[in-house]
Design an enzyme around this catalytic site. Structure first.
Site, mmCIF file in Angstrom:
data_model
loop_
_atom_site.group_PDB
_atom_site.id
_atom_site.type_symbol
_atom_site.label_atom_id
_atom_site.label_comp_id
_atom_site.label_asym_id
_atom_site.label_seq_id
_atom_site.Cartn_x
_atom_site.Cartn_y
_atom_site.Cartn_z
ATOM 1 N N ARG A 1 0.650 -1.706 0.386
ATOM 2 C CA ARG A 1 0.500 -0.205 -0.235
ATOM 3 C C ARG A 1 0.480 1.501 -0.251
ATOM 4 N NH1 ARG A 1 -3.653 1.429 5.043
ATOM 5 N NH2 ARG A 1 -1.460 2.288 5.714
ATOM 6 N N TYR B 1 -3.795 10.455 5.972
ATOM 7 C CA TYR B 1 -3.441 9.427 6.361
ATOM 8 C C TYR B 1 -2.636 8.955 6.668
ATOM 9 C CZ TYR B 1 -4.372 4.758 6.906
ATOM 10 O OH TYR B 1 -4.046 3.404 7.354
ATOM 11 N N ASP C 1 -5.086 4.093 0.015
ATOM 12 C CA ASP C 1 -6.614 3.654 1.418
ATOM 13 C C ASP C 1 -6.756 4.894 0.913
ATOM 14 O OD1 ASP C 1 -6.545 2.968 4.515
ATOM 15 O OD2 ASP C 1 -7.717 3.818 2.599
ATOM 16 N N HIS D 1 -9.625 6.647 2.656
ATOM 17 C CA HIS D 1 -9.542 6.942 4.564
ATOM 18 C C HIS D 1 -10.826 7.188 4.291
ATOM 19 C CE1 HIS D 1 -8.424 6.604 8.460
ATOM 20 N NE2 HIS D 1 -7.993 5.645 8.263
ATOM 21 N N GLU E 1 -9.677 1.959 -1.619
ATOM 22 C CA GLU E 1 -10.153 1.663 -0.480
ATOM 23 C C GLU E 1 -10.676 2.509 0.536
ATOM 24 O OE1 GLU E 1 -7.499 -0.420 2.808
ATOM 25 O OE2 GLU E 1 -8.344 0.542 3.981
ATOM 26 N N GLU F 1 -13.329 -1.439 6.992
ATOM 27 C CA GLU F 1 -12.932 -1.742 8.290
ATOM 28 C C GLU F 1 -13.680 -0.789 9.080
ATOM 29 O OE1 GLU F 1 -9.460 0.245 6.628
ATOM 30 O OE2 GLU F 1 -9.663 1.438 8.922
ATOM 31 N N ARG G 1 -14.228 -5.591 2.955
ATOM 32 C CA ARG G 1 -12.890 -5.704 4.471
ATOM 33 C C ARG G 1 -13.010 -5.772 6.520
ATOM 34 N NH1 ARG G 1 -7.610 -3.888 4.570
ATOM 35 N NH2 ARG G 1 -8.411 -1.699 6.172
ATOM 36 N N GLU H 1 -4.731 -7.994 5.534
ATOM 37 C CA GLU H 1 -3.611 -6.588 5.398
ATOM 38 C C GLU H 1 -2.565 -7.449 6.820
ATOM 39 O OE1 GLU H 1 -5.746 -2.735 7.228
ATOM 40 O OE2 GLU H 1 -3.791 -1.295 7.486
ATOM 41 N N TRP I 1 -11.594 11.536 9.664
ATOM 42 C CA TRP I 1 -10.288 11.727 9.017
ATOM 43 C C TRP I 1 -9.892 10.090 8.195
ATOM 44 C CZ3 TRP I 1 -7.784 7.777 11.362
ATOM 45 C CH2 TRP I 1 -5.665 7.871 11.527
HETATM 46 C C1 CS2 Z 1 -6.227 1.547 8.262
HETATM 47 C C2 CS2 Z 1 -6.650 1.946 9.157
HETATM 48 O O1 CS2 Z 1 -5.606 -0.459 7.900
HETATM 49 C C3 CS2 Z 1 -6.046 0.534 7.349
HETATM 50 O O2 CS2 Z 1 -6.739 0.579 6.140
HETATM 51 O O3 CS2 Z 1 -7.379 2.713 7.393
HETATM 52 O O4 CS2 Z 1 -4.949 2.438 9.898
HETATM 53 C C4 CS2 Z 1 -6.961 2.837 10.551
HETATM 54 O O5 CS2 Z 1 -6.998 3.852 10.117
HETATM 55 C C5 CS2 Z 1 -6.981 2.057 11.732
HETATM 56 O O6 CS2 Z 1 -7.316 1.212 11.971
HETATM 57 C C6 CS2 Z 1 -7.765 3.092 12.799
HETATM 58 O O7 CS2 Z 1 -7.461 3.073 13.621
HETATM 59 MG MG MG Z 2 -8.152 1.911 5.635
#
Ligand code: CS2
Ligand code: MG
Length: 402
Positions: free
Chosen positions: A148, A160, A210, A212, A236, A262, A283, A339, A402
């Site tokens: 990634r 991010y 990502d 995010h 993502e 996620e 995810r 991941e 965020w």
């Molecule tokens: C992120 C995470 O791993 C990922 O894809 O989106 O690092 C996420 O920001 C954290 O799990 C939040 O606690």
């Molecule tokens: Mg993520």
């Protein structure tokens, strides 16, 4: 009949905060579950300690499905990250116990091995494009088949995914750090560094990115279209996922594969995305989506629509979750990718895990159960520290995702 005789909830911060449930049966068999919810850990610890533990004592640990239904329907109030993470911890611990009682690694209880190993992706990042390229090079040298890529957007402090130090941990302060965000600057910059990665390293590995949750659907559509020549394995969290239908806007404009899930915690949260084929990877994770029992249901629904798995696996998910995820990844037919972020050294002092990394893949141990142990004595050296995820604010000061 064996009974659940003891339930212990451990909250400790070895490298970062983890909430761990350990169940012990009347036959002395133990099972572990991860109950970590980054930034809201104590809410889950209390849900377990104050509301679920009294219901579990005396129950038959073999009745995994019945206990899942009892905790889910018995709560009356449906779903949500706290409830589903607490149920996940119980469910995962019961699968650990069932494996130990059967003398089998959990993947054998889930249908047996479908693959030799579980392909994972590493997390390259950089404060600028040059630093990112060096980090991609490092992960390729480590044998990762998938990487990634995330780079800091110039003059935007709140990008991010840019690692500071050895381990990526966004929850770094005792109150939420407020980070600035500028979508236009990101849209101008990110496609360039993704193209630079392909230009430097070619197409012989999977490249992921990502977003995010940062873009509107049409911005995500534009971004996905713009990076099509980078042939991403996935884009993502392109846009906030509460409105599942909004993914149709992205889908209509780009062939860049989409991944999401996620931050979700039930099959109903992804049902429309999957059945309308609005995504390519789901995810959801063992720890936040109700444990192995519920996550398997999500993955089986996904398989009907050729949606593949791509479980979340950041450092804020404990080694218990990673092991459980790799057991499920080893067995499911529609595996996509897992991941994998290496945990901090301190985490390894508390959790002993049989998961190993080789040739870009993770492998579960053949030990009965999940193959993870928790050392509560070692955990006492890492008392709980309150940490919060950052909050993003646009240049006009309003809150952004965020
Ligand atoms: C992120 C995470 O791993 C990922 O894809 O989106 O690092 C996420 O920001 C954290 O799990 C939040 O606690
Ligand atoms: Mg993520």
């Amino acid at each position: 009949m064996s009974k659940i005789e003891r339930a212990e909830v451990f909250v400790a911060s070895p490298g970062r905060t983890f909430v761990t449930l350990r169940l012990t049966t009347s036959d002395g068999v133990t099972g572990l579950g991860d109950a970590t919810l980054n930034g809201r850990e104590l809410a889950v610890a209390s849900y377990l300690q104050d509301h679920l533990v009294p219901l579990l004592l005396g129950k038959d640990p073999a009745r995994i499905e019945d206990i899942w239904q009892y905790l889910y329907r018995g709560a009356y109030w449906r779903r949500g990250p706290v409830t589903m993470t607490a149920i996940a911890a119980v469910d995962t611990a019961l699968w650990d116990i069932k494996g130990k009682v059967a003398g089998l690694p959990v993947y054998q209880l889930l249908g047996g091995r479908s693959r030799d190993g579980v392909m994972v992706y590493g997390h390259a990042s950089g404060t600028d494009t040059a630093a990112l390229l060096d980090d991609v090079d490092r992960f390729l040298d480590l044998g990762f088949k998938a990487v990634r890529a995330q780079a800091a957007v110039p003059d935007v402090g709140g990008t991010y995914g840019v690692r500071k130090g050895k381990v990526y941990e966004p929850a770094a302060s005792s109150l939420p750090e407020e980070q600035p965000w500028d979508t236009e600057a990101y849209l101008r910059f990110a496609p360039g560094y993704l193209a630079a990665v392909r230009e430097r390293f070619g197409f012989g590995f999977h490249l992921l990115h990502d977003v995010h949750h940062r873009l509107t659907p049409i911005e995500a559509a534009r971004f996905g279209k713009q990076v099509e020549d980078c042939r991403l394995f996935w884009m993502e969290d392109p846009t906030p996922v509460e409105n599942q239908e909004s993914f149709r806007i992205v889908r209509q404009h780009t062939t860049t594969p989409l991944a999401v899930g996620e931050v979700l915690n039930s099959i109903w949260d992804v049902q429309h995305l999957i059945t309308e084929q609005l995504i390519d990877y789901v995810r959801t994770s063992v720890v936040h989506a109700g444990g192995l029992t519920h996550l398997r249901r999500i993955f089986d629904l996904a398989a009907l629509y050729q949606v593949r798995t791509g479980s979340h696996g950041a450092t804020d998910l404990s080694p218990v979750t990673l092991a459980a995820a790799v057991h499920l990844d080893t067995a499911v037919p529609n595996f996509g990718i897992q991941e994998y972020m290496a945990h901090a050294d301190e985490t390894g002092e508390v959790f002993r895990s049989g998961v190993t990394f080789a040739d870009g893949m993770l492998h579960v141990s053949e030990e009965p159960g999940l193959g993870v142990e928790y050392d509560e004595k070692a955990a006492e050296r890492f008392p709980y520290q309150a940490r919060y995820l950052p909050v993003a604010r646009r240049l006009d000061g309003s809150v952004h995702d965020w």
